[in-house]
Each structure stands twice: as structure tokens, then as C-alpha cells.
Design a protein around this motif. Structure first.
Motif, mmCIF file in Angstrom:
data_model
loop_
_atom_site.group_PDB
_atom_site.id
_atom_site.type_symbol
_atom_site.label_atom_id
_atom_site.label_comp_id
_atom_site.label_asym_id
_atom_site.label_seq_id
_atom_site.Cartn_x
_atom_site.Cartn_y
_atom_site.Cartn_z
ATOM 1 N N GLY A 134 3.839 10.169 -9.567
ATOM 2 C CA GLY A 134 3.349 10.516 -10.894
ATOM 3 C C GLY A 134 2.672 11.871 -10.923
ATOM 4 N N ALA A 135 1.896 12.178 -9.876
ATOM 5 C CA ALA A 135 1.200 13.463 -9.817
ATOM 6 C C ALA A 135 2.182 14.620 -9.692
ATOM 7 N N LEU A 136 3.240 14.428 -8.902
ATOM 8 C CA LEU A 136 4.215 15.498 -8.702
ATOM 9 C C LEU A 136 5.146 15.668 -9.892
ATOM 10 N N ALA A 137 5.154 14.685 -10.789
ATOM 11 C CA ALA A 137 6.022 14.755 -11.965
ATOM 12 C C ALA A 137 5.390 15.542 -13.102
ATOM 13 N N SER A 149 8.601 9.474 7.100
ATOM 14 C CA SER A 149 8.961 8.474 6.101
ATOM 15 C C SER A 149 7.850 8.251 5.095
ATOM 16 N N SER A 150 6.767 9.050 5.212
ATOM 17 C CA SER A 150 5.662 8.943 4.271
ATOM 18 C C SER A 150 5.941 9.813 3.047
ATOM 19 N N VAL A 151 4.968 9.874 2.121
ATOM 20 C CA VAL A 151 5.140 10.717 0.930
ATOM 21 C C VAL A 151 4.833 12.178 1.233
ATOM 22 N N THR A 152 4.317 12.466 2.435
ATOM 23 C CA THR A 152 3.963 13.847 2.778
ATOM 24 C C THR A 152 5.128 14.820 2.612
ATOM 25 N N PRO A 153 6.359 14.478 3.044
ATOM 26 C CA PRO A 153 7.469 15.416 2.823
ATOM 27 C C PRO A 153 7.696 15.755 1.347
ATOM 28 N N LEU A 209 0.828 -1.206 0.000
ATOM 29 C CA LEU A 209 0.000 0.000 0.000
ATOM 30 C C LEU A 209 0.863 1.257 0.000
ATOM 31 N N ASP A 210 1.936 1.238 0.778
ATOM 32 C CA ASP A 210 2.851 2.385 0.802
ATOM 33 C C ASP A 210 3.473 2.609 -0.572
ATOM 34 N N ALA A 211 3.857 1.514 -1.222
ATOM 35 C CA ALA A 211 4.485 1.628 -2.543
ATOM 36 C C ALA A 211 3.493 2.127 -3.583
ATOM 37 N N ALA A 212 2.243 1.666 -3.505
ATOM 38 C CA ALA A 212 1.215 2.117 -4.444
ATOM 39 C C ALA A 212 0.939 3.605 -4.253
ATOM 40 N N THR A 213 0.867 4.038 -2.995
ATOM 41 C CA THR A 213 0.639 5.450 -2.695
ATOM 42 C C THR A 213 1.790 6.306 -3.212
ATOM 43 N N ALA A 214 3.010 5.859 -2.961
ATOM 44 C CA ALA A 214 4.189 6.610 -3.423
ATOM 45 C C ALA A 214 4.230 6.693 -4.935
ATOM 46 N N PRO A 233 -9.522 7.125 -5.670
ATOM 47 C CA PRO A 233 -10.206 7.594 -4.451
ATOM 48 C C PRO A 233 -9.739 6.926 -3.165
ATOM 49 N N TRP A 234 -8.976 5.849 -3.251
ATOM 50 C CA TRP A 234 -8.409 5.197 -2.070
ATOM 51 C C TRP A 234 -7.201 5.959 -1.522
ATOM 52 N N LEU A 235 -6.744 6.960 -2.257
ATOM 53 C CA LEU A 235 -5.500 7.637 -1.911
ATOM 54 C C LEU A 235 -5.558 8.440 -0.600
ATOM 55 N N PRO A 236 -6.571 9.309 -0.384
ATOM 56 C CA PRO A 236 -6.575 10.094 0.862
ATOM 57 C C PRO A 236 -6.515 9.250 2.132
ATOM 58 N N PRO A 237 -7.300 8.161 2.255
ATOM 59 C CA PRO A 237 -7.172 7.351 3.469
ATOM 60 C C PRO A 237 -5.774 6.773 3.660
ATOM 61 N N GLN A 238 -5.126 6.374 2.569
ATOM 62 C CA GLN A 238 -3.779 5.818 2.686
ATOM 63 C C GLN A 238 -2.769 6.878 3.102
ATOM 64 N N LEU A 239 -2.937 8.092 2.596
ATOM 65 C CA LEU A 239 -2.054 9.183 3.016
ATOM 66 C C LEU A 239 -2.226 9.458 4.506
ATOM 67 N N ALA A 240 -3.478 9.411 4.973
ATOM 68 C CA ALA A 240 -3.737 9.646 6.392
ATOM 69 C C ALA A 240 -3.098 8.558 7.251
ATOM 70 N N VAL A 241 -3.183 7.319 6.791
ATOM 71 C CA VAL A 241 -2.576 6.208 7.532
ATOM 72 C C VAL A 241 -1.067 6.383 7.605
ATOM 73 N N GLN A 242 -0.450 6.707 6.473
ATOM 74 C CA GLN A 242 0.997 6.895 6.447
ATOM 75 C C GLN A 242 1.416 8.041 7.366
ATOM 76 N N LEU A 243 0.659 9.129 7.321
ATOM 77 C CA LEU A 243 1.018 10.304 8.104
ATOM 78 C C LEU A 243 0.918 10.016 9.599
ATOM 79 N N SER A 244 -0.117 9.275 10.004
ATOM 80 C CA SER A 244 -0.286 8.965 11.420
ATOM 81 C C SER A 244 0.756 7.974 11.914
ATOM 82 N N ARG A 245 1.219 7.116 11.005
ATOM 83 C CA ARG A 245 2.165 6.075 11.413
ATOM 84 C C ARG A 245 3.592 6.581 11.447
ATOM 85 N N SER A 246 3.968 7.338 10.425
ATOM 86 C CA SER A 246 5.354 7.795 10.345
ATOM 87 C C SER A 246 5.429 9.007 9.427
ATOM 88 N N PRO A 247 5.163 10.208 9.955
ATOM 89 C CA PRO A 247 5.086 11.408 9.120
ATOM 90 C C PRO A 247 6.312 11.652 8.253
#
Length: 228
Positions: free
Chosen positions: A68-71, A113-117, A58-63, A97-111
Motif C-alpha cells: 500500500g505504501a509503495l502504491a 523472499s521478503s518485501v525488501t526487494p 505476519l509476512d502477509a500483513a507486512t507485505a 509501529p510493528w512494521l520495522p521489527p517485522q521487516l528486520a525479521v523477514q530480512l534476517s530470515r530470507s532477504p
């Protein structure tokens, strides 16, 4: 589907691509190692060689989707580049549409090391050259990032309603009609804007919001200052 050959070796990139396809089709519940092995016509061992568990997948799919969006091609003024990046993220959430929940999970778990930075860095670099005080960079960038994912997430939620066979024009018309019928003493504002709801363009509305934030960021008063 034919069994893969050694010449058509499975890669991590192909596994992530297939995972994104499954997530797009059925959400997180549709992504299992069983469905993934079926889609890739391979055994679970071949997948575990590249990906340790579902969380990592899931982390890899989100990243992958965020990367791709940032490129997106960005040229012009910093404001133009921020609009392009924001719209790229908005479209990514609409498609996935599954993306926002996964971003929230990543951010809560490890801000950190997530894609947020990566998102903050991409937008923040442009904010830093807008001429606003450095002390307001975090606040300004946060406002943009929060708006992007808040608006994009709401748009994705609306899309899920439309996916159930609801016609967008009918839905907006029904909302506008309901607002026009509200008590004018209690809801003068909603009655006044009801006509604007009909046929509005979601992407245009989103970019208008970005422009409003950019106008505030680059205004005479620094972000976070107290106006009289």
C-alpha cells in the motif's frame, strides 16, 4: 458480531486486514489465532484454510502494508517520486509501529523472499535515472532505504511515548530547556540548536533529510569516492 454466512465468505485479504488491525492495536503479542477468530467471528479451520501459521500471517500483513505504501501516486522528477515513496513508507511506519521489527525479521530470515526487494526496486529505479554512475546505485539506494526506516522507526518510537499521554509540545520544550542549560564549554552545538527543537515538524524534518541525501547522490563527486 453476527456469524458470517456463505455469501459473506472469508477471504485471505480479509484475514490479513484483520491481522493488521490487531497488530496496530496491540502489536505482535496481540495477534493470535484466537483473537483473530474472535474478530472475524469464525472458526480456526476457516483461517488455517488460507494461512498456515502466524509467521505466514505476519509476512502477509507486512507485505500488504508495504504494498500500500509503495502504491502511492508518484509523478514529477525522479527526486519528486523518491520523496513521495519515502514519505509513503514513513507514514506507513507511523501508522503501523510493528512494521520495522517485522521487516528486520523477514530480512534476517530470507532477504530475497521478503518485501525488501520491492522497496529497493521502487526506490532504485528512480536512483538509476538520476545520472549517477551505475557502480554507485546500490550504495545510493541503500543510503536512502536505511535513512527512511531509521528515521521512520525513531518517529514511531517517539509516537509510542506520546501515546502514553505525554504532550508532544511539552516533551519538546523540556528537551530544549535541558539542552539550553547544558555547559556551554562542553555542549556549544546542542545549546545552539536547542531552539530549533521546539515545535519542529517531523515530516518536514524527514523530507529535509531525504533532500540532503539526494543532493549528495546527485553531486559532482560519485558516491563512495574519496574526497581530498
Amino acid at each position: 458480531m453476527a456469524q458470517r454466512t456463505r455469501a459473506d465468505a472469508l477471504t485471505r485479504e480479509r484475514i490479513v486486514e484483520a491481522a493488521v488491525e490487531l497488530l496496530d492495536a496491540d502489536g505482535e503479542s496481540g495477534l493470535t489465532f484466537r483473537t483473530l477468530t474472535e474478530r472475524l467471528s469464525t472458526g480456526p479451520g476457516a483461517i488455517y484454510w488460507h494461512v498456515a501459521n502466524k509467521g505466514e500471517l505476519l509476512d502477509a500483513a507486512t507485505a500488504s502494508v508495504i504494498g500500500g505504501a509503495l502504491a502511492v501516486e508518484v509523478t514529477g522528477t525522479p527526486q519528486d517520486e523518491i520523496r513521495a515513496i519515502a514519505l509513503g513508507l514513513f507514514d506507513a511506519v507511523e501508522r503501523h509501529p510493528w512494521l520495522p521489527p517485522q521487516l528486520a525479521v523477514q530480512l534476517s530470515r530470507s532477504p530475497w523472499s521478503s518485501v525488501t526487494p520491492r522497496i529497493f526496486e521502487s526506490i532504485g529505479q528512480r536512483v538509476s535515472v538520476l545520472g549517477v554512475p551505475e557502480s554507485t546505485w546500490f550504495t545510493a539506494t541503500s543510503a536512502l532505504v536505511h535513512y527512511v526506516f531509521g528515521a521512520a522507526g525513531q518517529n514511531a518510537a517517539n509516537a509510542r511515548v506520546l501515546a502514553r499521554g505525554v504532550d508532544r509540545a511539552d516533551l519538546l520544550d523540556a528537551a530544549a530547556n535541558a539542552w539550553e542549560e547544558l555547559d556551554p564549554g562542553d555542549h556549544p552545538f546542542l545549546r545552539a540548536i536547542a531552539g530549533q527543537v521546539r515545535g519542529h515538524d517531523d515530516r518536514e524534518q524527514f523530507l529535509t533529510g531525504i533532500d540532503l541525501i539526494l543532493t549528495g547522490i546527485t553531486g559532482a563527486a560519485p558516491c563512495g569516492s574519496t574526497r581530498p
